[in-house]
Design a protein around this motif. Sequence first.
Motif: not given
Ligand code: FES
Length: 493
Positions: A443, A445-448, A461, A463-466, A478
């Motif tokens: 992802c 955003h932050l790599g999940c 994703c 982790c935070h729903g992207s 996000p």
């Molecule tokens: Fe994917 Fe934050 S790491 S939405």
Amino acid sequence: MTRSLWLETAPSPARREPPLPREADVLVLGAGIAGLTTAYLLAEAGRSVVVLEAGEIAAGVSGHTTAKLTAQHELIYHRIAARRGPASAASYGAEQLAALDWVVRTAEKYGIECDLERVDSYVYTTDQEQVEKLRTEADVAAKAGLPASFVEEVDLPVDAVGAVRFRDQAQFHPRKWLLGLAAELEALDGRIIEGVRALGIQEGSPSIVRTTAGALRAKDVVVATHYPIFDRGVFFARLEPTRDLVVAGPASRQVVGTYLDAVTHHSVRSVPGGVLVVGGEHYRVGDHVDVAAKHERLAEWARDRFGVDVRYRWSAHDMSTVDGVPFVGRYHPRASHLWVATGFGQWGMTGGTAAGLLLRDLVQGEPSELASLFDPGRVSLPALVSFNATVAKYLAGDHLRALRAPGVSDLPPGEATVTRQGATMVAAYRDEAGVLHAVNARCTHLGCLVQFNNAERTWDCPCHGSRFALDGKVVQGPAVRPLHPLPEKGKNQ
Ligand code: FES
């Protein structure tokens, strides 16, 4: 079809996109209910307002809801009273009622036809052990000034043993409402520009926002993008993404009122024309669930109890805060002109409208007693630890799973996998025609690592729903950048 009833029955009007202005008093990011309400109210107060929307007006989260317009937010009043005191519960309730009232008055004032109906709202249970909790909620909510009472029966084909009723709430068509509100905003010289994504911000006086169509300066910037897109304020550690599935269609049995099961999250409401909207199958984004099977289970539930001929299926994507109260206010403690509205849980219709009312006051520099209740800077450490332990679990678990997954070459048609190819984590889906769609699984955003959603054919994703399309395009933040394409040799296996 996997398409929202709201989007199908209120298509986008033809629009001519104005060029991106270079400056504005207020820039609002996101043309959902929170963004448009804030923008309208500030334009009404005489500010020059620009709204940027990465997709289309009210086609994101606000177009994928069950659209209950109620101050009854599950069983929130006893939670707020217990954590923050009865006065906070009363303030929260008063603001939600004010939001409901504002929508009703504004729809009437402009003649916005949005199928708005006043109905009672119910949260019920079929579990005897929950009854006491519901009684307490009814009691706390009534003391907080809400039109709440406990009732023993509901007019639904379920074995309910009790319910909390809120009198005289409402339901409406969210997209008709928001398209109407957008037109009134434009009549006040507010500008709405679709198809433009914000990429970054340099905070200052004014702030400069970098977008896919150039830069724009604004004295105040309001981020109403569901999940706040700028990585400051540590929202990624303080919001939990969840989803509820929704089906809709003509039904042989009708209901009067809006209903939610306090335990299973099944929800029911009507739409003019004999149609029911039924929600349920709640899950946390990133749980390894078979979304298509869950949708089918919900459709069966709706057919069995209400005779729903399912014509539409979609999912409602929600962000919840630890204490259930949205984050509305300063983006971070040092921010003076950067604002945020997020974390409405399942209650974005009244919650997003209430956020607009509060942000109008805050941006105008008017003091508000509600500022501390909704302050985005508040934290609850134990719950934070639990939220983030869940994210850490996904990070570790999904990596292990990907390392053990078979390669893409063996992937049968209609299947997806996340696996390792050399140094790259690959998200691959082979369509029914045998064509492989593969992108980098990290992802942006932050790599999940993303996971496949087999109902909507998106990469989600945990982790935070992207969410991302099969070709990696951002469907929902996000994240603001697409999943990276793979080098051709990785794709053609
Ligand atoms: Fe994917 Fe934050 S790491 S939405």
